[in-house]
Each structure stands twice: as structure tokens, then as C-alpha cells.
Design an enzyme around this catalytic site. Structure first.
Site, PDB file in Angstrom:
ATOM      1  N   SER A   1      10.972  22.145 -34.188  1.00 38.95           N
ATOM      2  CA  SER A   1      11.550  23.325 -33.846  1.00 38.95           C
ATOM      3  C   SER A   1      12.659  23.022 -32.572  1.00 38.95           C
ATOM      4  O   SER A   1      13.602  23.890 -32.724  1.00 38.95           O
ATOM      5  CB  SER A   1      10.559  24.484 -33.434  1.00 38.95           C
ATOM      6  OG  SER A   1       9.744  23.940 -32.220  1.00 38.95           O
TER       7      SER A   1
ATOM      8  N   ASP B   1       8.812  32.487 -25.054  1.00 36.13           N
ATOM      9  CA  ASP B   1       7.651  31.746 -25.361  1.00 36.13           C
ATOM     10  C   ASP B   1       7.238  30.745 -24.358  1.00 36.13           C
ATOM     11  O   ASP B   1       6.131  30.190 -24.265  1.00 36.13           O
ATOM     12  CB  ASP B   1       7.626  31.116 -26.718  1.00 36.13           C
ATOM     13  CG  ASP B   1       8.801  30.205 -26.830  1.00 36.13           C
ATOM     14  OD1 ASP B   1       9.488  30.061 -26.144  1.00 36.13           O
ATOM     15  OD2 ASP B   1       9.181  30.133 -28.134  1.00 36.13           O
TER      16      ASP B   1
ATOM     17  N   HIS C   1      10.480  27.025 -26.091  1.00 34.85           N
ATOM     18  CA  HIS C   1      11.638  26.582 -26.596  1.00 34.85           C
ATOM     19  C   HIS C   1      12.947  27.048 -25.817  1.00 34.85           C
ATOM     20  O   HIS C   1      12.792  28.215 -25.230  1.00 34.85           O
ATOM     21  CB  HIS C   1      12.070  27.071 -27.994  1.00 34.85           C
ATOM     22  CG  HIS C   1      10.666  26.889 -28.947  1.00 34.85           C
ATOM     23  ND1 HIS C   1       9.663  27.653 -29.097  1.00 34.85           N
ATOM     24  CD2 HIS C   1      10.576  26.060 -29.825  1.00 34.85           C
ATOM     25  CE1 HIS C   1       8.636  27.185 -30.009  1.00 34.85           C
ATOM     26  NE2 HIS C   1       9.602  26.145 -30.520  1.00 34.85           N
TER      27      HIS C   1
END
Length: 233
Positions: free
Chosen positions: A51, A204, A207
Site C-alpha cells: 500500500s 491511520d 500511511h
């Protein structure tokens, strides 16, 4: 007969024409060679990752690969980046798709995997074997690689951390790959980590946001340039 002798020996009117033609051909060849780099195809680099590579939570243009593409172009690099990042991917996932990622047009490979192995507590020996498999596939194709690591936290114990942290530089040395210690080094190096978390990370806490990606790109960019140099004809 004098005319024939002139042609045979390279003198006379016909000989002069031949010499002029040869000179023009040589000049044209030299011009072509001088312009060839400008006509060369861009170096194609595949970024195999998770990701962090894929650009999770960001508009497409703010992700790692598009920002890195723009940064490299601003440095004058002739390069095309392929986003081979898959959110949630582990080193095993990367190994499972490396063969179809390395299509014939790919000239070099960035490998940035391991974050999800950490989140799942996967045995570093397993992660290492998967990365070894990826690097061996690239080596079989004769492709230069930039291996981007991560630093394990201490909550799995000192032995786990030591094994995980060591696999990246050791594999890079084994395969002659370029190596960057951590994908997130530009952010973890900030003195005030609380401020860095607010300024450069998404909500979060895992990221990076667009500004964080920009810092990561600026830090990793020179190593990607070195990778491009290795791949260039």
C-alpha cells in the site's frame, strides 16, 4: 583509360564524387550517434510493493509512484514508472506476482515489501526467502534492483528485530542490488515525531499523506536515479 584509372584509384571526377558521398555518409552517421540518446526509449522501472507503493488513501496523483515520476522528470530523467503496488501485499504476494510484473519492457525493479509481514508477525526467515526469490527472478533477467527496507519495531523481541532488519542489507549485498534502509526513513528521522505524525501521516498513523510522500520521494529519489543509471544502455 585515364578516366578508368582515375575511378579505380579514387582520383578524378568520379573519385571526387565517391569521396564526397563517403564524407556525407560519415557526417550523417556522426550526427545520428550524437542525437541517439535523445531518441532513446525511456528506462522502464517497475515498483513492486504494498500500500505504501500503491498510494493507499490518496488521490492517484499524490501517490508514491506518480510523485516519484514527477520528481524524476524534474531532474531530467527519461523514465517510465509502473505502479506494481498492491495494498495489503506481503513478501509472499510480491513473489507470487513478480514473474508477470517483469514484462519484457521492464528495465529495472524497485522492491519495497515487508510492512505487512511485520503487521502479521511473519517469521523473518519466511520473509527473507520470499525476497530472495524476487531478487533471484530479477537477477535471472539481468535487471538492476533497488531494495527498500523497513525497520522492525521491538515488540516482537530483539531476535525478531535483528533478523528482520538484517535481511535487507544482506540480500542487497548478495545480489549486488542498491539498498535503502527504510521506506519511511525521511519521516522517522524527524526530531519531533508527534508533529511528524500529524503533518505527514494519514489518520491511520500507518500511511503517509501527500506531504509525507513528497518527503519520502525526495529522500529515495537519488537512489532511484542511481538505479536508472544502472539500467540505461
Amino acid at each position: 583509360m585515364r578516366a578508368l584509372r582515375g575511378v579505380a584509384s579514387g582520383y578524378g571526377a568520379d573519385g571526387g564524387i565517391r569521396k564526397a558521398g563517403a564524407g556525407l555518409a560519415a557526417a550523417a552517421s556522426a550526427l545520428w550517434l550524437s542525437l541517439a540518446p535523445a531518441w532513446a526509449e525511456p528506462v522502464v522501472v517497475a515498483a513492486l510493493g504494498d500500500s505504501l507503493t500503491q498510494g493507499y488513501g490518496l488521490p492517484q496523483q499524490d501517490g508514491f509512484v506518480p510523485q516519484l515520476q514527477a520528481w524524476l522528470e524534474a531532474q531530467g530523467e527519461e523514465v517510465t514508472l509502473i505502479n506494481a503496488g498492491v495494498s495489503g501485499d506481503t513478501t509472499a504476494g510480491g513473489l507470487s506476482r513478480v514473474d508477470w510484473t517483469l514484462t519484457p519492457e521492464v528495465d529495472a525493479l524497485i522492491v519495497a515489501l515487508g510492512g505487512n509481514d511485520l503487521l502479521r508477525g511473519i517469521d523473518p526467515a519466511v520473509s527473507r526467502a520470499n525476497l530472495d526469490g524476487i531478487l533471484s527472478r530479477a537477477a535471472a533477467r539481468g535487471l538492476p534492483v533497488l531494495l527498500v527496507g523497513l525497520e522492525a519495531p521491538g515488540n516482537y523481541g530483539l531476535d525478531y528485530k535483528a533478523a528482520f532488519d538484517a535481511m535487507y542489507p544482506e540480500l542487497a549485498a548478495q545480489y549486488g542490488a542498491l539498498h535503502e534502509e527504510s521506506f519511511l526513513a525521511a519521516l522517522t528521522a524527524e526530531d519531533d515525531q508527534a508533529t511528524a505524525l500529524r503533518s505527514y501521516m494519514q489518520s491511520d498513523g500507518i500511511h503517509p499523506n501527500a506531504a509525507g510522500v513528497a518527503k519520502i520521494v525526495a529522500a529515495l529519489g537519488p537512489s532511484v536515479q542511481a538505479l536508472i543509471a544502472r539500467a540505461a544502455p
